[in-house]
Write a protein that holds these residues in place. Sequence first.
Motif, PDB file in Angstrom:
ATOM      1  N   GLU A   1       4.098   2.159  -7.991  1.00 14.77           N
ATOM      2  CA  GLU A   1       4.904   1.397  -8.946  1.00 14.77           C
ATOM      3  C   GLU A   1       4.639   1.811 -10.381  1.00 14.77           C
ATOM      4  O   GLU A   1       5.527   1.743 -11.215  1.00 14.77           O
TER       5      GLU A   1
ATOM      6  N   GLY B   1       2.731  -3.222 -14.457  1.00 16.08           N
ATOM      7  CA  GLY B   1       1.957  -3.011 -13.233  1.00 16.08           C
ATOM      8  C   GLY B   1       0.536  -3.542 -13.354  1.00 16.08           C
ATOM      9  O   GLY B   1       0.021  -4.175 -12.422  1.00 16.08           O
TER      10      GLY B   1
ATOM     11  N   PRO C   1      10.140   5.065  -6.465  1.00 13.29           N
ATOM     12  CA  PRO C   1       9.843   4.248  -7.651  1.00 13.29           C
ATOM     13  C   PRO C   1      10.812   4.507  -8.805  1.00 13.29           C
ATOM     14  O   PRO C   1      11.019   3.644  -9.648  1.00 13.29           O
TER      15      PRO C   1
ATOM     16  N   ASN D   1      14.303   2.461  -8.451  1.00 16.62           N
ATOM     17  CA  ASN D   1      14.229   1.012  -8.357  1.00 16.62           C
ATOM     18  C   ASN D   1      15.191   0.345  -9.336  1.00 16.62           C
ATOM     19  O   ASN D   1      15.425   0.859 -10.420  1.00 16.62           O
TER      20      ASN D   1
END
Lengths: 212, 212
Positions: free
Chosen positions: A102, A137, B105, B108
């Motif tokens: 992420e 994150g 990622p 997204n």
Amino acid sequence: MRFFGYFRSSSAYRCRIAFNLKGVATEFVPVNLRDGAQKQHDFRDLNPQGLVPALDTGEAVLTQSLAIIEWLEETRPDPALLPGDPLARAHVRAFAQVIACEIHPLQNLRVLNFIKSQHGQDQDGADAWCRHWIGEGLAACEAIAASQTHGGAFTFGDTPGLADICLVPQIFSADRFGLDTAPFGRLREIRAACEALPEFAQAHPARQPDAV
Amino acid sequence: MRFFGYFRSSSAYRCRIAFNLKGVATEFVPVNLRDGAQKQHDFRDLNPQGLVPALDTGEAVLTQSLAIIEWLEETRPDPALLPGDPLARAHVRAFAQVIACEIHPLQNLRVLNFIKSQHGQDQDGADAWCRHWIGEGLAACEAIAASQTHGGAFTFGDTPGLADICLVPQIFSADRFGLDTAPFGRLREIRAACEALPEFAQAHPARQPDAV
């Protein structure tokens, strides 16, 4: 074993920590990402994706830092980087993946080059982009880490593991891009505990032979 | 077990395939990402990162698709989604991570929203962004898949596994963003082999109760 990395690559940094914790010696082969060495044919032959890190075990070339670290864990189980219980393992892996799936992909050099060349972002814009995704994150990581009740110095207990291996390089990147990490008090504590260990300290980018 | 997902989320799609291959029934709880339901307090309490998928096992809430799938593999080993040999496992995991850590990622929804609002990209720009990263990543996947010599119908052999579980949702996304997948002949063959299986077919986004 030959390890292909770059001093400032977070994912190479993760592998270096894991090698050190496992006591595995590797021959380091620097791949200078700034010069585009990862795009050249000899490295592409080794790793078709042209990304570091890569580990040539002699038998096979392994890529992707988390796959390399899981392989280390399976072939050299001691000291363990993952707990034994499946639910606990899932929590540690999920924490690692918040970082690896992420945060980190968004701050990769190739992504920053793209937003500069295609979205008209300057260095300030690229840094702001990184701070945004790292901040979001790490907020999730802080929530997870702060909710643990084990009382140990590391993310999931009193020995360092996969979560810490991913966390320390990510905080290094946060600093590089000028993110204020003051809101992440628990993560900073964990980082300090990690960096007091030689296995982490010796893996620091500034201590690598290709550091500039 | 309750599974929190969204029909079009690639990472939820991966989990659905894995549940089906393992024969695990879950109660599906839709989280409408387009409405921002993942940002609301009740879901944030469950998953501080506010991302799907999440799996409430009754004992714990697991997040991150690859961590969920590894947990399934460890607790329900049959049929295996990873091979037994550590080097072979590393290759399968690396392929999965090319998708999970390098491609997905970047496409997204939150990233697309950011490049629209902060980089002035319109839908065409966002689609072009997705095609760029998906195309680059799938080229690496094609090189890996095409270099396998096992002769089986799936990425790493004659039974579907973690690599295929990640690949099929990623090709679905490639189609969604208008990427021409003709250059990825081996990946298309693998996808066709997968989609012929009910475990994959029933996991398709269009067949989920929250599909629009």
